[in-house]
Design a protein around this motif. Structure first.
Motif, short mmCIF file in Angstrom:
data_model
loop_
_atom_site.label_atom_id
_atom_site.label_comp_id
_atom_site.label_asym_id
_atom_site.label_seq_id
_atom_site.Cartn_x
_atom_site.Cartn_y
_atom_site.Cartn_z
N SER A 393 0.27 -1.40 -0.15
CA SER A 393 -0.14 0.02 0.22
C SER A 393 0.68 1.09 0.06
O SER A 393 0.40 2.32 -0.44
CB SER A 393 -1.17 -0.03 0.94
N LYS A 394 1.93 0.96 0.18
CA LYS A 394 2.59 2.70 0.44
C LYS A 394 4.23 2.05 -0.51
O LYS A 394 4.69 0.62 -0.62
CB LYS A 394 2.91 2.88 1.50
N GLY A 395 5.11 2.70 -0.69
CA GLY A 395 6.19 2.56 -1.55
C GLY A 395 7.06 2.51 -1.20
O GLY A 395 6.91 2.92 0.11
N ALA A 401 11.35 4.34 5.24
CA ALA A 401 10.90 6.08 6.30
C ALA A 401 10.24 5.38 7.22
O ALA A 401 10.71 5.36 8.96
CB ALA A 401 10.13 6.93 5.49
N THR A 402 9.76 4.40 7.56
CA THR A 402 9.05 3.92 8.76
C THR A 402 9.90 2.78 9.62
O THR A 402 10.00 3.04 10.44
CB THR A 402 7.75 2.81 7.57
N VAL A 403 10.77 2.42 8.85
CA VAL A 403 11.94 1.43 9.35
C VAL A 403 12.50 2.40 9.46
O VAL A 403 12.69 2.10 11.54
CB VAL A 403 12.77 0.46 8.53
N ARG A 429 11.12 -5.16 -0.20
CA ARG A 429 11.07 -5.28 1.10
C ARG A 429 11.30 -6.50 1.69
O ARG A 429 10.32 -6.37 2.81
CB ARG A 429 9.72 -5.68 -0.08
N ASP A 430 11.31 -7.00 1.63
CA ASP A 430 11.49 -8.43 2.51
C ASP A 430 12.49 -8.19 3.39
O ASP A 430 13.09 -8.46 4.17
CB ASP A 430 12.56 -9.34 1.39
#
Length: 520
Positions: A393-395, A401-403, A429-430
């Motif tokens: 749902s997000k790039g 940035a979340t991490v 992503r993984d």
């Protein structure tokens, strides 16, 4: 000529007063064919036969090729011919029955009989009393009272000498624990234990069999040590080496289960026991020409007595499964998802089915639940929890940035993550998910220290980051233990050595030694 001969036979039988159903049965053709022939006059039939002779068939252009195949491989089947044709000509659309008929015609035309390799059998003497029990599994689909279909699973035990039988059913696939419990019920039913047990290479019992070296499943191996019976495992694809139980399973399915309405599993097993007493063991056996129950009354004395009863709890029955590369677990031909990153080619998980028909997947038989799904009764379905999927749902930038927000120095964390991305662009992503999952459960000091160490050492991989965090966690736990001991000494009135509060200076070569596998 064959069509004309068929037409004349149908025409004559109709004139003699035979009904269409009787004509079809006598000539071995369908009623549709009989009706089609009767609709035609002799003139129309003659014209139709002539037209079929002139008609070009779809497979005629491949006649030489198919003839070559049949000449080189006389045992070739029609379905193999169809597969080979479609392999060479992907656009060819032809039915299996059409190919079969065409192959049959070519065999007759070129006199190429199909080569068969029948197995040679010899009669063997009856085994001594109490010597052997053969074991096999079966399954059947039964109609329920409300018109639904219920799949049921059976395990069958047969004493080789007397053909005395015992069977037990479940409304779900057997687990190793179920198999062990069924063994105990069978031994109790027979009133003793034989010298030898014969099995297929079933995954619930046998891991592998290579030239006589048998490796049993862990749970069944423990049970075998307690009961101490001999084990004979049939070769792969050789069910006839335990033909007594193969025939018994077929007999139970055809005579007991067929057309019987299923209510519930307890009632079904009760009916089966009554059937065994009445028919399965109560009627004359075709081979020994005696009733199994009568012969068993003598054979029973030759079984080893049960000196110790083993109680197998029906709870926590599990099935061991490997995690597939797509992070799913296969159960009854359906795929159930587990969290991303669970896959490891050496990893085994355990599948439980609760009474509420919930699938639970655990890392160990008594370990935490990895995933829960509603049991699917279809086939070939993917049952996936949305939480087990990548967050699309997000790039990637937003994900990074979340991490990075999990660290004190977000800029430094972002710099590290960009290096990881450049190294693993397809799997970023993984990589991010592994890092995020690891830092969630540790203190901020450990996170930041791990980040610094990885950047200094050039460890730009989620796996390496995870290993560094694990190492630092152990170090912090060791230091905390030592501090707790000193505090206890103060409380007990002892003197506290303030010099011991100096932080431990660790040699960074330790990291390299611990992580040398990751560096490679």
């Amino acid at each position: 000529m064959e069509k004309w001969k068929m037409y004349m036979e149908i025409y004559q039988m109709k004139q003699q007063g035979f009904k269409v159903r009787r004509i079809a049965r006598k000539l071995g053709v369908s009623r549709t064919t009989v009706y089609k022939y009767l609709e035609k006059s002799p003139e129309e039939m003659s014209e139709w036969i002539a037209s079929t002779r002139r008609r070009t068939r779809k497979l005629d252009q491949y006649e030489l090729l198919i003839h070559t195949w049949l000449s080189e491989h006389p045992d070739l089947s029609g379905s193999q011919v169809q597969d080979w044709l479609q392999e060479r000509y992907p656009d060819l659309s032809v039915g299996e029955s059409t190919v079969r008929s065409y192959v049959k015609e070519l065999r007759e035309k070129y006199d190429i009989p199909k080569v068969l390799s029948p197995r040679s059998y010899e009669a063997i003497p009856e085994l001594p009393m109490g010597k052997q029990i053969q074991v096999d599994f079966g399954q059947a689909k039964q109609k329920t009272g409300d018109g639904q279909t219920q799949k049921v699973y059976a395990i069958c035990f047969v004493l080789s000498h007397s053909r005395y039988k015992y069977a037990e059913w479940l409304d779900r696939p057997f687990t190793t624990r179920d198999v062990i419990r069924a063994h105990e019920h069978a031994f109790e039913y027979f009133g003793g234990i034989p010298v030898e047990m014969v099995y297929d290479q079933d995954a619930l019992i046998v891991v592998s069999e290579n030239g006589g070296d048998i490796i049993l499943t862990e749970e069944f191996q423990k049970y075998h040590r307690e009961r101490k019976f001999q084990i004979y495992v049939c070769r792969k694809a050789d069910p006839e080496s335990k033909g007594k139980v193969e025939n018994s399973v077929k007999f139970i399915k055809q005579n007991f289960a067929k057309n019987r309405v299923f209510r519930n599993i307890d009632h079904w097993n009760e009916q089966c026991l009554n059937w065994l007493k009445r028919t399965g063991n109560g009627k004359v056996h075709n081979t020994i020409k005696k009733k199994p129950a009568e012969v068993f009354s003598v054979e029973k004395k030759h079984l080893k007595p049960i000196t110790k009863k083993i109680v197998i709890s029906p709870m926590n029955s599990s099935i061991a499964r490997a995690v597939r590369k797509d992070n799913t677990v296969l159960y009854e031909s359906n795929r159930y998802s587990v969290p991303l990153g669970t896959y490891d080619k050496r990893k085994t998980v355990y599948v439980f089915v609760t009474e509420e028909k919930i699938i639970q997947i655990r890392e160990a038989t008594d370990g935490p639940v990895l995933a829960e799904h509603q049991l699917c009764h279809g086939k070939g379905e993917l049952i996936q929890d949305t939480q087990h999927r990548r967050d699309r749902s997000k790039g990637v930038t937003s994900y990074m940035a979340t991490v990075s927000e999990a660290f004190k120095d977000e800029d430094k964390a972002m710099e590290y993550l960009k290096e990881v991305q450049s190294k693993y662009p397809r799997y970023i992503r993984d990589q991010l998910k592994i890092i995020l999952d690891k830092v969630k459960g540790v203190s901020s000091n450990v996170r930041d220290e791990a980040l610094n160490e990885c950047m200094e050492r050039g460890f730009y991989s989620a796996t390496e980051f995870k290993d560094v965090v694990s190492y630092l966690e152990k170090q912090h736990q060791s230091s905390k233990k030592a501090t707790d001991i000193d505090i206890k000494q103060i409380k007990d009135g002892g003197k506290f050595d303030y010099d011991s509060m100096k932080p431990e200076v660790r040699d960074l070569d330790l990291y390299l030694k611990v992580l040398e596998g990751a560096v490679k």
